[in-house]
Design a protein around this motif. Structure first.
Motif, short mmCIF file in Angstrom:
data_model
loop_
_atom_site.label_atom_id
_atom_site.label_comp_id
_atom_site.label_asym_id
_atom_site.label_seq_id
_atom_site.Cartn_x
_atom_site.Cartn_y
_atom_site.Cartn_z
N THR A 75 0.83 -1.21 0.00
CA THR A 75 0.00 0.00 0.00
C THR A 75 0.86 1.26 0.00
O THR A 75 0.58 2.22 -0.71
N ALA B 277 -6.51 6.90 -7.16
CA ALA B 277 -7.54 6.52 -6.19
C ALA B 277 -8.16 5.18 -6.56
O ALA B 277 -8.41 4.33 -5.69
N LEU C 24 -5.74 2.34 -5.67
CA LEU C 24 -5.69 2.09 -4.23
C LEU C 24 -6.96 1.39 -3.76
O LEU C 24 -6.91 0.50 -2.90
N GLN C 25 -8.10 1.78 -4.31
CA GLN C 25 -9.35 1.10 -3.96
C GLN C 25 -9.28 -0.37 -4.37
O GLN C 25 -9.75 -1.25 -3.62
N ARG D 16 -6.61 -2.16 -4.53
CA ARG D 16 -5.70 -2.82 -3.58
C ARG D 16 -6.41 -3.12 -2.28
O ARG D 16 -6.27 -4.22 -1.73
N VAL D 17 -7.20 -2.17 -1.77
CA VAL D 17 -7.91 -2.39 -0.51
C VAL D 17 -8.92 -3.52 -0.64
O VAL D 17 -9.04 -4.38 0.23
N ASP E 222 -5.44 1.03 5.69
CA ASP E 222 -5.95 0.96 4.32
C ASP E 222 -7.05 1.99 4.10
O ASP E 222 -7.10 2.67 3.07
N GLU F 147 -6.99 5.10 1.55
CA GLU F 147 -8.04 5.26 0.54
C GLU F 147 -8.70 6.63 0.66
O GLU F 147 -8.97 7.30 -0.36
N ASN G 174 -8.74 9.38 -2.28
CA ASN G 174 -9.99 9.98 -2.77
C ASN G 174 -10.01 11.49 -2.53
O ASN G 174 -10.47 12.26 -3.38
#
Length: 245
Positions: free
Chosen positions: A87, A142, A145-146, A148-149, A193, A197, A201
Protein backbone atom coordinates in the motif's frame (compact mmCIF):
# COMPACT_ATOMS: atom_id res chain seq x y z
CA UNK A 1 -10.61 -87.14 106.17
CA UNK A 2 -7.12 -86.13 107.14
CA UNK A 3 -5.77 -87.50 103.92
CA UNK A 4 -8.34 -85.56 101.94
CA UNK A 5 -7.56 -82.33 103.74
CA UNK A 6 -3.91 -82.75 103.05
CA UNK A 7 -4.61 -83.37 99.41
CA UNK A 8 -6.60 -80.16 99.16
CA UNK A 9 -3.90 -78.21 100.93
CA UNK A 10 -1.23 -79.66 98.66
CA UNK A 11 -3.22 -78.74 95.57
CA UNK A 12 -3.72 -75.25 96.93
CA UNK A 13 -0.02 -74.81 97.60
CA UNK A 14 0.86 -76.11 94.16
CA UNK A 15 -1.69 -73.73 92.58
CA UNK A 16 -0.31 -70.77 94.47
CA UNK A 17 3.17 -71.75 93.36
CA UNK A 18 2.30 -72.34 89.67
CA UNK A 19 -0.09 -69.42 89.00
CA UNK A 20 2.39 -66.60 89.63
CA UNK A 21 4.94 -68.43 87.53
CA UNK A 22 2.49 -68.73 84.62
CA UNK A 23 1.41 -65.10 84.87
CA UNK A 24 5.02 -64.05 84.71
CA UNK A 25 5.32 -65.69 81.28
CA UNK A 26 2.19 -63.99 79.71
CA UNK A 27 2.50 -60.67 77.64
CA UNK A 28 0.95 -57.62 79.22
CA UNK A 29 -1.60 -55.78 76.85
CA UNK A 30 -1.95 -51.99 77.29
CA UNK A 31 -5.09 -50.93 75.40
CA UNK A 32 -4.66 -47.19 75.92
CA UNK A 33 -1.10 -47.26 74.59
CA UNK A 34 -2.20 -49.26 71.53
CA UNK A 35 -4.92 -46.72 70.69
CA UNK A 36 -2.39 -43.90 71.05
CA UNK A 37 0.00 -45.61 68.65
CA UNK A 38 -2.77 -46.11 66.09
CA UNK A 39 -3.73 -42.43 66.26
CA UNK A 40 -0.11 -41.38 65.78
CA UNK A 41 0.20 -43.64 62.75
CA UNK A 42 -3.04 -42.27 61.30
CA UNK A 43 -1.85 -38.68 61.74
CA UNK A 44 1.45 -39.56 60.09
CA UNK A 45 -0.36 -41.12 57.14
CA UNK A 46 -2.58 -38.04 56.85
CA UNK A 47 0.47 -35.75 56.81
CA UNK A 48 2.08 -37.87 54.10
CA UNK A 49 -1.16 -37.78 52.09
CA UNK A 50 -1.32 -33.99 52.47
CA UNK A 51 2.28 -33.68 51.29
CA UNK A 52 1.53 -35.84 48.25
CA UNK A 53 -1.51 -33.71 47.42
CA UNK A 54 0.55 -30.52 47.80
CA UNK A 55 3.27 -31.85 45.50
CA UNK A 56 0.65 -32.85 42.93
CA UNK A 57 -0.87 -29.35 43.06
CA UNK A 58 2.53 -27.76 42.64
CA UNK A 59 3.27 -30.01 39.68
CA UNK A 60 -0.06 -29.08 38.07
CA UNK A 61 0.66 -25.40 38.71
CA UNK A 62 3.99 -25.75 36.91
CA UNK A 63 2.25 -27.47 34.01
CA UNK A 64 -0.29 -24.63 33.83
CA UNK A 65 2.47 -22.05 33.96
CA UNK A 66 4.18 -23.84 31.11
CA UNK A 67 0.99 -23.69 29.09
CA UNK A 68 0.47 -20.02 29.91
CA UNK A 69 4.01 -19.24 28.76
CA UNK A 70 3.73 -21.23 25.53
CA UNK A 71 3.93 -19.00 22.43
CA UNK A 72 1.29 -18.98 19.72
CA UNK A 73 2.58 -21.01 16.74
CA UNK A 74 0.64 -18.82 14.28
CA UNK A 75 2.02 -15.42 13.24
CA UNK A 76 0.49 -13.08 10.65
CA UNK A 77 3.03 -10.29 11.19
CA UNK A 78 4.95 -10.88 7.97
CA UNK A 79 1.74 -10.89 5.92
CA UNK A 80 0.56 -7.65 7.53
CA UNK A 81 3.93 -5.99 6.95
CA UNK A 82 3.93 -7.09 3.31
CA UNK A 83 0.45 -5.69 2.74
CA UNK A 84 1.36 -2.37 4.35
CA UNK A 85 4.50 -2.18 2.21
CA UNK A 86 2.45 -2.74 -0.96
CA UNK A 87 0.00 0.00 0.00
CA UNK A 88 2.84 2.37 0.86
CA UNK A 89 4.53 1.65 -2.47
CA UNK A 90 1.27 2.35 -4.28
CA UNK A 91 0.96 5.70 -2.53
CA UNK A 92 4.54 6.52 -3.49
CA UNK A 93 3.60 6.02 -7.15
CA UNK A 94 1.20 8.98 -7.07
CA UNK A 95 1.23 10.69 -10.44
CA UNK A 96 2.26 14.30 -11.09
CA UNK A 97 1.71 15.70 -7.59
CA UNK A 98 3.15 13.44 -4.89
CA UNK A 99 2.06 13.13 -1.25
CA UNK A 100 4.61 15.72 -0.20
CA UNK A 101 4.02 19.18 1.22
CA UNK A 102 6.94 20.63 -0.72
CA UNK A 103 5.80 19.02 -3.97
CA UNK A 104 2.24 20.23 -3.51
CA UNK A 105 3.32 23.79 -2.78
CA UNK A 106 5.63 23.97 -5.78
CA UNK A 107 3.45 22.33 -8.42
CA UNK A 108 0.22 23.87 -7.18
CA UNK A 109 1.77 27.30 -7.41
CA UNK A 110 2.90 26.67 -10.98
CA UNK A 111 -0.26 25.12 -12.39
CA UNK A 112 -3.14 26.49 -10.34
CA UNK A 113 -2.42 29.92 -8.95
CA UNK A 114 -0.15 31.56 -11.52
CA UNK A 115 -2.87 32.27 -14.09
CA UNK A 116 -2.85 35.91 -15.24
CA UNK A 117 -4.17 37.99 -18.11
CA UNK A 118 -0.64 38.65 -19.34
CA UNK A 119 0.02 35.00 -20.17
CA UNK A 120 0.05 33.87 -23.76
CA UNK A 121 -2.52 31.50 -25.15
CA UNK A 122 0.05 28.72 -25.39
CA UNK A 123 1.01 29.14 -21.72
CA UNK A 124 -2.64 29.09 -20.65
CA UNK A 125 -3.22 25.94 -22.72
CA UNK A 126 -0.13 24.27 -21.27
CA UNK A 127 -1.29 24.93 -17.71
CA UNK A 128 -4.79 23.71 -18.53
CA UNK A 129 -3.32 20.53 -19.96
CA UNK A 130 -1.23 20.02 -16.82
CA UNK A 131 -4.25 20.47 -14.57
CA UNK A 132 -6.25 17.99 -16.63
CA UNK A 133 -3.46 15.43 -16.40
CA UNK A 134 -3.23 15.95 -12.63
CA UNK A 135 -6.97 15.34 -12.22
CA UNK A 136 -6.97 12.25 -14.39
CA UNK A 137 -3.89 10.90 -12.60
CA UNK A 138 -5.43 11.59 -9.21
CA UNK A 139 -8.58 9.63 -10.01
CA UNK A 140 -6.52 6.80 -11.49
CA UNK A 141 -4.40 6.63 -8.33
CA UNK A 142 -7.54 6.52 -6.19
CA UNK A 143 -8.97 3.67 -8.28
CA UNK A 144 -5.73 1.69 -7.98
CA UNK A 145 -5.69 2.09 -4.23
CA UNK A 146 -9.35 1.10 -3.96
CA UNK A 147 -8.57 -2.05 -5.97
CA UNK A 148 -5.70 -2.82 -3.58
CA UNK A 149 -7.91 -2.39 -0.51
CA UNK A 150 -10.63 -4.60 -1.97
CA UNK A 151 -8.00 -7.18 -2.93
CA UNK A 152 -6.88 -7.36 0.69
CA UNK A 153 -10.32 -8.48 1.91
CA UNK A 154 -9.92 -12.24 1.16
CA UNK A 155 -6.52 -12.49 2.86
CA UNK A 156 -7.80 -10.45 5.81
CA UNK A 157 -10.77 -12.79 6.18
CA UNK A 158 -8.49 -15.84 6.14
CA UNK A 159 -6.12 -14.33 8.70
CA UNK A 160 -9.01 -13.33 10.97
CA UNK A 161 -10.46 -16.87 10.84
CA UNK A 162 -7.11 -18.41 11.75
CA UNK A 163 -6.50 -15.99 14.61
CA UNK A 164 -9.94 -16.41 16.11
CA UNK A 165 -9.61 -20.21 15.88
CA UNK A 166 -6.17 -20.06 17.51
CA UNK A 167 -7.51 -17.85 20.27
CA UNK A 168 -10.41 -20.18 21.01
CA UNK A 169 -8.18 -23.27 21.07
CA UNK A 170 -5.24 -21.68 22.88
CA UNK A 171 -3.74 -23.74 25.69
CA UNK A 172 -2.62 -20.82 27.81
CA UNK A 173 -3.01 -17.14 28.56
CA UNK A 174 0.01 -16.11 26.47
CA UNK A 175 -1.32 -17.76 23.33
CA UNK A 176 -4.72 -16.15 23.81
CA UNK A 177 -3.09 -12.74 24.36
CA UNK A 178 -0.86 -13.12 21.30
CA UNK A 179 -3.84 -14.08 19.14
CA UNK A 180 -5.68 -11.02 20.44
CA UNK A 181 -2.68 -8.79 19.71
CA UNK A 182 -2.49 -10.08 16.15
CA UNK A 183 -6.20 -9.41 15.67
CA UNK A 184 -5.62 -5.84 16.83
CA UNK A 185 -2.68 -5.56 14.41
CA UNK A 186 -4.94 -6.76 11.59
CA UNK A 187 -7.53 -4.14 12.49
CA UNK A 188 -4.83 -1.46 12.59
CA UNK A 189 -3.67 -2.48 9.12
CA UNK A 190 -7.25 -2.33 7.85
CA UNK A 191 -7.62 1.13 9.36
CA UNK A 192 -4.43 2.21 7.59
CA UNK A 193 -5.95 0.96 4.32
CA UNK A 194 -9.04 3.05 4.96
CA UNK A 195 -6.88 6.04 5.82
CA UNK A 196 -4.87 5.63 2.62
CA UNK A 197 -8.04 5.26 0.54
CA UNK A 198 -9.55 8.38 2.08
CA UNK A 199 -6.33 10.26 1.36
CA UNK A 200 -6.33 9.11 -2.28
CA UNK A 201 -9.99 9.98 -2.77
CA UNK A 202 -9.50 13.33 -1.06
CA UNK A 203 -6.48 14.04 -3.25
CA UNK A 204 -8.41 13.29 -6.43
CA UNK A 205 -11.34 15.44 -5.31
CA UNK A 206 -9.05 18.29 -4.27
CA UNK A 207 -7.26 18.21 -7.63
CA UNK A 208 -10.55 18.37 -9.50
CA UNK A 209 -11.79 21.23 -7.33
CA UNK A 210 -8.51 23.07 -7.84
CA UNK A 211 -8.82 22.48 -11.56
CA UNK A 212 -12.34 23.94 -11.59
CA UNK A 213 -11.16 26.98 -9.67
CA UNK A 214 -8.19 27.43 -12.00
CA UNK A 215 -10.47 27.08 -15.02
CA UNK A 216 -12.57 29.95 -13.74
CA UNK A 217 -9.44 32.02 -13.25
CA UNK A 218 -8.25 31.07 -16.73
CA UNK A 219 -11.57 32.12 -18.24
CA UNK A 220 -11.32 35.45 -16.46
CA UNK A 221 -7.75 35.89 -17.71
CA UNK A 222 -8.77 35.10 -21.28
CA UNK A 223 -11.60 37.59 -21.06
CA UNK A 224 -9.25 40.24 -19.72
CA UNK A 225 -6.78 39.43 -22.49
CA UNK A 226 -9.48 39.67 -25.16
CA UNK A 227 -10.93 42.90 -23.78
CA UNK A 228 -7.57 44.67 -24.12
CA UNK A 229 -7.78 44.59 -27.93
CA UNK A 230 -9.38 47.46 -29.86
CA UNK A 231 -13.07 47.32 -30.52
CA UNK A 232 -13.90 45.89 -33.90
CA UNK A 233 -14.84 48.56 -36.49
CA UNK A 234 -16.70 47.35 -39.57
CA UNK A 235 -15.30 48.48 -42.93
CA UNK A 236 -15.94 48.18 -46.64
CA UNK A 237 -15.10 44.82 -48.14
CA UNK A 238 -14.07 44.57 -51.78
CA UNK A 239 -15.09 41.44 -53.60
CA UNK A 240 -14.36 40.51 -57.22
CA UNK A 241 -12.66 43.81 -57.95
CA UNK A 242 -15.72 45.86 -57.07
CA UNK A 243 -16.65 47.77 -54.01
CA UNK A 244 -19.91 47.70 -52.28
CA UNK A 245 -21.62 49.29 -49.31
Amino acid sequence: MKYGMRLYVAIGVISITIIPSARAQWAVYDGANHVQNVLIAARTLQQIDNQITSLANQAQMLVNQGRNLASLPLSTLSTLQSTISQTTALLAQAQNIAYSVQSVEQQYQQAYTSVSSGMSDSALFSQAQTRWQNSVGGFEDALKLQARVVGNIPSDSSAMTQLVSSSQTSSGALQAAQAGNQLLALQSRQLSDIQAELAANGRATALQQARDAATEAESEAQYQHFSQHDVYVPGTVSMFGSSGN
